[in-house]
Design a protein around this motif. Structure first.
Motif, PDB file in Angstrom:
ATOM      1  N   LYS A   1      15.691 -53.062 -20.461  1.00  0.00           N
ATOM      2  CA  LYS A   1      15.238 -52.548 -21.754  1.00  0.00           C
ATOM      3  C   LYS A   1      16.250 -51.564 -22.341  1.00  0.00           C
ATOM      4  CE  LYS A   1      10.224 -52.971 -21.135  1.00  0.00           C
ATOM      5  NZ  LYS A   1       8.948 -52.210 -20.946  1.00  0.00           N
ATOM      6  N   LEU A   2      16.817 -50.725 -21.494  1.00  0.00           N
ATOM      7  CA  LEU A   2      17.828 -49.782 -21.964  1.00  0.00           C
ATOM      8  C   LEU A   2      19.038 -50.520 -22.511  1.00  0.00           C
ATOM      9  CD1 LEU A   2      17.558 -47.272 -19.004  1.00  0.00           C
ATOM     10  CD2 LEU A   2      17.181 -46.655 -21.403  1.00  0.00           C
ATOM     11  N   GLN A   3      19.498 -51.519 -21.775  1.00  0.00           N
ATOM     12  CA  GLN A   3      20.665 -52.274 -22.221  1.00  0.00           C
ATOM     13  C   GLN A   3      20.369 -53.007 -23.530  1.00  0.00           C
ATOM     14  OE1 GLN A   3      22.201 -55.800 -19.969  1.00  0.00           O
ATOM     15  NE2 GLN A   3      24.019 -54.509 -19.706  1.00  0.00           N
ATOM     16  N   THR A   4      19.196 -53.609 -23.617  1.00  0.00           N
ATOM     17  CA  THR A   4      18.819 -54.334 -24.835  1.00  0.00           C
ATOM     18  C   THR A   4      18.743 -53.398 -26.034  1.00  0.00           C
ATOM     19  OG1 THR A   4      17.567 -55.954 -23.547  1.00  0.00           O
ATOM     20  CG2 THR A   4      17.046 -55.797 -25.893  1.00  0.00           C
ATOM     21  N   SER A   5      18.350 -52.149 -25.799  1.00  0.00           N
ATOM     22  CA  SER A   5      18.220 -51.181 -26.886  1.00  0.00           C
ATOM     23  C   SER A   5      19.553 -50.576 -27.304  1.00  0.00           C
ATOM     24  CB  SER A   5      17.269 -50.050 -26.470  1.00  0.00           C
ATOM     25  OG  SER A   5      17.905 -49.191 -25.536  1.00  0.00           O
ATOM     26  N   GLY A   6      20.626 -50.896 -26.564  1.00  0.00           N
ATOM     27  CA  GLY A   6      21.942 -50.377 -26.909  1.00  0.00           C
ATOM     28  C   GLY A   6      22.362 -49.148 -26.129  1.00  0.00           C
ATOM     29  N   ILE A   7      21.555 -48.742 -25.145  1.00  0.00           N
ATOM     30  CA  ILE A   7      21.919 -47.621 -24.271  1.00  0.00           C
ATOM     31  C   ILE A   7      22.797 -48.149 -23.146  1.00  0.00           C
ATOM     32  CG2 ILE A   7      21.096 -45.777 -22.775  1.00  0.00           C
ATOM     33  CD1 ILE A   7      20.244 -45.389 -25.653  1.00  0.00           C
TER      34      ILE A   7
END
Length: 268
Positions: free
Chosen positions: A42-48
């Motif tokens: 989820k973090l990666q998908t959100s751009g984090i």
């Protein structure tokens, strides 16, 4: 150090990177849960950008860099950075030491291991030692024995520290923080001043101390309380849960701040 549950909704609105310890921060009792893996995704998908920063061996981190939803992995307490290659099929390795010095470092570590064997004969190398490229690791037993190994490592010319799994030794003027700042600058163009504001860190152990001292946005999972006497500066926040569940709390707080920030921007 405040309970993470008290953080404001926009507390982490500037965060672009989440650096995190692995053992007993991402994992709990040695296992990575589906919930923690999903939080990483989820973090990666959100751009984090997520980068584990761990004392774990290069062999473990190679697999993590290849298959986990992370941007890369800093392994062996800062000895090297592993990142998925552009074609997605391999891993690029960037060592702290210049490439031409790596073999010499390995020979020096082998010599230091011989000194430890003589001076602390009860010391047992960690069962992951064969997967290490830039460090020595010894099984933890009890406090006195662990610190005896640290003393011998330092007397033999190595740097040394203790985390929740290993007594660690390495050669080179680096730790988790110095390698993290190098990676942020070289791989992402983020200097130390900017990193202070846009990077969050989660951890649980004494070797996380440089990260807790430097970064503004830090969280310890609940078991960090066990090593507070070894931390000159504690993390800013502490989660309710240990290990993986605590990391999920922190990642959710970061994602909530990102969502709040995006909503506020759309309303302006």
């Amino acid at each position: 150090m405040k309970p993470l549950s008290q953080a404001a909704a926009d507390q982490f609105s500037t965060i672009q990177f989440l650096l995190t310890d692995m053992d007993e921060t991402l994992t709990h009792q040695g296992r990575l849960s589906a919930e923690t893996y999903t939080a990483l995704e989820k973090l990666q998908t959100s751009g984090i950008h997520v980068v584990p920063v761990t004392a774990a061996p290069a062999g473990w981190c190679d697999q993590m860099a290849r298959m986990w939803p992370v941007d890369g992995v800093i392994a062996e307490n800062g000895g090297l950075f592993l990142q998925r290659s552009p074609d997605g099929l391999g891993v690029d390795r960037q060592f702290w030491h210049p490439p031409e010095h790596i073999e010499h470092v390995r020979e020096q570590l082998k010599s230091i291991a011989g000194v430890v064997e003589k001076m602390a004969p009860d010391a047992q190398q960690a069962d992951d030692q064969v997967f290490r490229l830039t460090s020595l690791a010894y099984r933890r037993t009890d406090n006195d024995a662990d610190h005896r190994i640290v003393d011998v490592l330092r007397q033999a010319g190595a740097n040394a520290t203790i985390n929740n799994l290993w007594v660690l030794g390495w050669l080179g003027d680096y730790d988790k923080l110095t390698m993290s700042l190098r990676v942020l600058a070289n791989a992402y163009g983020v200097n130390a001043e900017t990193a202070h504001e846009v990077v969050a860190y989660s951890g649980d152990s004494a070797n996380d101390a440089p990260m807790f001292e430097f970064f503004k946005h830090t969280a310890g999972v609940s078991t960090v309380i066990d090593c507070l006497p070894q931390l000159p500066i504690p993390p800013q926040w502490i989660t309710h849960g240990p290990g993986g569940p605590g990391f999920v709390e922190f990642s959710n707080a970061i994602l909530r701040s990102a969502s709040t920030n995006a909503r506020d921007a759309s309303e302006r």
